[in-house]
Scaffold this motif. Structure first.
Motif, PDB file in Angstrom:
ATOM      1  N   LYS A  40       0.836  -1.195   0.000  1.00  7.58           N
ATOM      2  CA  LYS A  40       0.000   0.000   0.000  1.00  7.58           C
ATOM      3  C   LYS A  40       0.874   1.251   0.000  1.00  7.58           C
ATOM      4  N   ILE A  89      -9.798   1.183   4.355  1.00  6.92           N
ATOM      5  CA  ILE A  89      -8.832   0.472   3.525  1.00  6.92           C
ATOM      6  C   ILE A  89      -8.902  -1.023   3.807  1.00  6.92           C
ATOM      7  N   TYR A 144      -6.241  -4.525   3.266  1.00  6.78           N
ATOM      8  CA  TYR A 144      -4.823  -4.795   3.030  1.00  6.78           C
ATOM      9  C   TYR A 144      -4.565  -6.062   2.227  1.00  6.78           C
ATOM     10  N   THR A 154     -11.592  -1.192   0.300  1.00  2.99           N
ATOM     11  CA  THR A 154     -11.935  -0.243   1.364  1.00  2.99           C
ATOM     12  C   THR A 154     -12.741  -0.897   2.479  1.00  2.99           C
ATOM     13  N   ASN A 214      -7.104   4.006   6.617  1.00  2.00           N
ATOM     14  CA  ASN A 214      -5.769   4.203   6.050  1.00  2.00           C
ATOM     15  C   ASN A 214      -4.912   5.080   6.959  1.00  2.00           C
ATOM     16  N   ASN A 215      -3.611   5.104   6.702  1.00  2.00           N
ATOM     17  CA  ASN A 215      -2.687   5.827   7.576  1.00  2.00           C
ATOM     18  C   ASN A 215      -2.904   7.330   7.557  1.00  2.00           C
ATOM     19  N   GLN A 271       1.918   4.529   3.461  1.00  2.00           N
ATOM     20  CA  GLN A 271       1.721   3.479   4.455  1.00  2.00           C
ATOM     21  C   GLN A 271       2.991   3.256   5.272  1.00  2.00           C
TER      22      GLN A 271
END
Length: 352
Positions: free
Chosen positions: A111, A158, A160, A195, A151-152, A114
């Motif tokens: 990703k 998100i 993975y 997502t 997400n970050n 990230q």
């Protein structure tokens, strides 16, 4: 190495008195000396846009005790996830490389934007360690002890692309928020790569909020070595590491332009949730004064940077002043520059 030899296998069998030989005492003596190296962490080396490396030679070996993950609550202590790792010593005499483009070197799919946690891993009978990267995750929401992933950047949900339930029997360790420092066993994960990623856990419910950070402790012998950032182009950001100190080769921008009053700024794309101290500088352009106030709670400044501009520009700025500050539990800082234009806040490193 003596720490690798302890405990002796023969001590685990039988009951009553055990025979201890002179060679056993020698190993114990060597282990006491070697134990002073345990706090010293191996340093990761940036080896290219898709690789990091732990360097080693036959004369300068990479020695590491697989004792888990640094406690997010007490600096200098370690969390083993309730006995996941054996705490024994492994030694490599040649470089070990982790490659984001090699199958099996990552958990899940790669990703962008990230943070990745780099682990040293070894099986129960292995004397060498390998490297593998685990994405660091955030909470979007929680329903019946199933966490939906964020997400970050804390901007969208998100997935993975983990294999279904590949994280089962591993552990969640909360890094920020109300449940910081709490560990829970993972019971399931889905394989969503878009997502809708989810992770389910057992035990009592965690108290979580959107944006809280956590890491997965793998169900094997492991030790945390450091964090690396995969940028918007899916390239690792060049860095230097020395122990628990990290620095970027090129600073990353945290904020720019006018800020009218203390404004919450998420640190998700400039420093990992393991960071304790943030290091950067405030800069100005166009003859403006350098102005920066940093607050931990949004009410009072913990640090103020203020300076008049020099007569000319240098490296694209006309005035810059460094700062370092502690990072609050929420991994958010509050910035203010008095609504002044032409301002920029850059981050060049962090300390864990």
């Amino acid at each position: 190495m003596a720490l690798m030899d302890l405990p002796q296998a023969k001590w685990g069998g039988g009951t009553g008195r055990q025979v201890i030989l002179k060679s056993d005492f020698a190993k114990i003596e060597e282990a006491l000396v070697e134990s002073f190296q345990v706090k010293g962490n191996l340093s990761l080396r940036y080896a290219g846009p898709h690789q990091v490396e732990v360097n080693a030679t036959g004369d300068c070996k990479a020695r590491v005790m697989l004792c888990g993950f640094p406690s997010p609550v007490h600096r200098g202590l370690w969390v083993d996830g309730g006995g996941l790792t054996d705490g024994r010593y492994r030694v490599n005499a040649a470089p070990e490389t982790l490659d984001w483009e090699v199958s099996g070197h990552l958990w899940g799919r790669e990703k962008s934007n990230q943070w990745y946690c780099v682990y040293a891993l070894a099986g129960p009978t292995e004397t060498l360690f390998s490297l593998k990267a685990m994405p660091v995750m955030r909470v979007s929401s929680q329903t019946a002890q199933t966490i939906t992933l964020r997400n970050n950047a804390n901007s969208a949900d998100i997935g993975y692309g983990f294999r279904t339930d590949e994280l089962a029997n591993a552990r969640i360790l909360m890094l920020t928020g109300a449940s910081r420092g709490v560990v829970r066993p993972i019971t399931a994960n889905n394989s969503d790569n878009g997502t809708g990623g989810t992770i389910s856990y057992g035990g009592s419910p965690l108290t979580v909020a959107t944006g809280d950070w956590f890491v997965v402790l793998p169900n094997t012998n492991f030790r945390y070595l450091g964090m690396v950032f995969n940028d918007e182009a899916s390239n690792l950001v060049p860095f230097l590491q020395e122990g628990n100190s990290f620095s970027y080769l090129t600073p990353r921008t945290l904020a720019s332009g006018a800020l009218n009053g203390f404004t919450p700024i998420d640190l998700g794309l400039v420093a990992p949730p393991t960071a304790k101290i943030l290091q950067g500088y405030g800069a100005a352009q166009g003859g403006a004064e350098v102005k920066l106030a940093i607050s931990h709670d949004g009410t009072a400044p913990a640090l103020i940077v203020h300076g008049a501009p020099p007569s000319g520009t240098f490296r694209g700025v006309q005035g810059a002043l460094p700062f370092s500050c502690q990072i609050p539990n929420g991994h958010v800082v509050y910035l203010d520059n008095g609504n002044s234009p032409h301002q920029r806040v850059n981050i060049w490193g962090w300390t864990e």
